[in-house]
Design an enzyme around this catalytic site. Structure first.
Site, PDB file in Angstrom:
ATOM      1  N   CYS A 285       0.811  -1.230   0.000  1.00 23.87           N
ATOM      2  CA  CYS A 285       0.000   0.000   0.000  1.00 23.87           C
ATOM      3  C   CYS A 285       0.842   1.277   0.000  1.00 23.87           C
ATOM      4  O   CYS A 285       0.625   2.182  -0.805  1.00 23.87           O
ATOM      5  CB  CYS A 285      -0.984  -0.011   1.161  1.00 23.87           C
ATOM      6  SG  CYS A 285      -0.258   0.152   2.797  1.00 23.87           S
ATOM      7  N   HIS A 338      -2.838   1.548   6.677  1.00 16.12           N
ATOM      8  CA  HIS A 338      -3.129   1.400   5.254  1.00 16.12           C
ATOM      9  C   HIS A 338      -3.302   2.789   4.645  1.00 16.12           C
ATOM     10  O   HIS A 338      -3.770   3.713   5.307  1.00 16.12           O
ATOM     11  CB  HIS A 338      -4.402   0.581   5.050  1.00 16.12           C
ATOM     12  CG  HIS A 338      -4.672   0.226   3.624  1.00 16.12           C
ATOM     13  ND1 HIS A 338      -3.834  -0.564   2.871  1.00 16.12           N
ATOM     14  CD2 HIS A 338      -5.699   0.556   2.796  1.00 16.12           C
ATOM     15  CE1 HIS A 338      -4.332  -0.708   1.658  1.00 16.12           C
ATOM     16  NE2 HIS A 338      -5.468  -0.035   1.581  1.00 16.12           N
ATOM     17  N   HIS A 350      -5.927   1.912  -4.259  1.00 20.61           N
ATOM     18  CA  HIS A 350      -4.950   1.465  -3.263  1.00 20.61           C
ATOM     19  C   HIS A 350      -4.433   0.084  -3.637  1.00 20.61           C
ATOM     20  O   HIS A 350      -5.069  -0.653  -4.413  1.00 20.61           O
ATOM     21  CB  HIS A 350      -5.593   1.420  -1.874  1.00 20.61           C
ATOM     22  CG  HIS A 350      -6.782   0.499  -1.769  1.00 20.61           C
ATOM     23  ND1 HIS A 350      -6.925  -0.432  -0.774  1.00 20.61           N
ATOM     24  CD2 HIS A 350      -7.885   0.356  -2.549  1.00 20.61           C
ATOM     25  CE1 HIS A 350      -8.055  -1.087  -0.920  1.00 20.61           C
ATOM     26  NE2 HIS A 350      -8.667  -0.630  -2.000  1.00 20.61           N
TER      27      HIS A 350
END
Length: 380
Positions: A285, A338, A350
């Site tokens: 990520c 994240h 993402h």
């Protein structure tokens, strides 16, 4: 004895509802062989009677896809609106109702009279509609393909037809000026006339909002904040209530910067997830977000997600712009674990997955799970 009387009462009501009486021009008529009348606007409510094709109903109000009606005997109940039509309508779909056309590029046709209702379909500029009913500034309409639904009244011009609105002589007096947002991820050409044969005057970028002042043959005439006017293809414009973008802007908040970030993010959709991946063949990520900002505009940010969430300017929810960094708490600790990149319309891109369950770079919504674990956004 009471049960017998009650049963007889319900039976008598059903018979009385079916009485075939003459009706006024303002009344509605049952348009199916048999229609249940219910005690409320939902299938969850009890059935209190039945009316048959041609029976007269006086519509009191509408709620969603249901109509509150009064019958000839004075009884009141709720029926499904799609199964009734105005008195005087014939079986060949002709009607005495007003007709109009959609006056914006695209408009949602909803299942009820309000933005909280689901979208059944989308109607484009010039689509001819037939008015069935009105409620609180909303119009219940029927499209040419037979679909019925609700459109906010200001997005319909009544007393006009699609042929008049779609001709090549369409002038700004016939077009309701509004704002439009660029939806294509490549730069959008602004031309000197409504055709690709005309010269390019300037370009618009993804997410840029411009004033729409006219429409002709599938093209919008735009007026930019720097004084330039020109024509853009309507396929790449979405009607919006957002403010016009200042085309004189520069720096990291400019639309050119944001467009570059979003374009690169989209180009990487589908790239496999790998823990520690920095790209371009694999990403995790934070490796994905760092790669995009670095290669889109040369902005170097930290490698780790929680460090990325500590730089730049904090942006409050509801004020996000395409290109902003979003950060989330996905491990249940309440801390950043994240990150992704906001691309507009409540969506973000993402690198999704984990070391044990790798996924890919994908487009996700901020509704549902990600909306609940979202901590905030940063603008660089």
């Amino acid at each position: 004895m009471k049960k017998v009387i009650l049963a007889l009462g319900v039976s008598a009501l059903a018979v009385s509802l079916n009485a075939d009486k003459s009706y006024a021009d303002s009344s509605a008529v049952v348009d199916v062989s048999a229609l249940n009348v219910r005690s409320g606007p939902s299938l969850n409510y009890s059935k209190i009677g039945v009316v048959y094709r041609g029976s007269s109903l006086n519509v009191i109000e509408t709620q969603g896809e249901w109509s509150h009606v009064e019958l000839n005997n004075g009884s009141k109940g709720w029926v499904y609106s799609s199964y009734i039509k105005k008195s005087g309508s014939t079986s060949d779909n002709s009607t005495t109702y007003d007709t109009g056309v959609v006056n914006v590029s695209y408009v949602n046709v909803r299942s009820g009279a309000g933005n909280q209702y689901s979208v059944k379909t989308v109607a484009s500029y010039g689509t001819k509609v037939t008015l069935l009913n009105k409620s609180g500034g909303w119009c219940n309409v029927k499209l040419s393909n037979g679909t019925t639904g609700w459109i906010y009244q200001k997005y319909i011009d009544f007393g006009k037809n699609s042929e008049t609105n779609n001709n090549n002589n369409n002038t700004s007096n016939e077009f309701n000026s509004c704002n439009g947002k660029v939806t294509c991820y490549a730069n959008l050409n602004v031309r000197s006339g409504p055709s690709t044969s005309y010269s390019i005057k300037t370009k618009l970028t993804y997410g840029q909002v411009v004033k729409l002042i006219d429409k002709s043959n599938g093209w919008y005439k735009v007026s930019l904040s720097n004084g330039i006017t020109g024509w853009v293809k309507d396929d790449y414009i979405k009607i919006t209530t957002e403010d016009v973008t200042n085309t004189g802007g520069s720096g990291n908040n400019s639309t050119s910067y944001r467009s570059a970030v979003v374009n690169l993010a989209y180009s990487l959709l589908g790239t496999p997830y790998a823990w520690g991946g920095n790209g371009p063949n694999y990403f995790d990520c934070s490796g994905f977000t760092r790669y995009v900002y670095l290669h889109a505009e040369g902005k170097s940010i930290p490698r780790v997600s929680y460090q990325q969430a500590e730089i730049g300017t904090f942006i409050s929810r509801g004020n996000y712009l395409p290109g902003d960094l979003l950060y989330f708490a996905t491990t249940g600790t309440g801390k950043t674990s994240h990150v992704g990149i906001y691309v507009g319309n409540n969506m973000f891109i993402h690198a999704s997955g984990s070391a044990s369950n790798p996924d890919k770079v994908k487009l996700s919504s901020l509704e549902g799970y990600y909306g609940r674990v979202l901590l905030g956004a940063r603008r660089f």
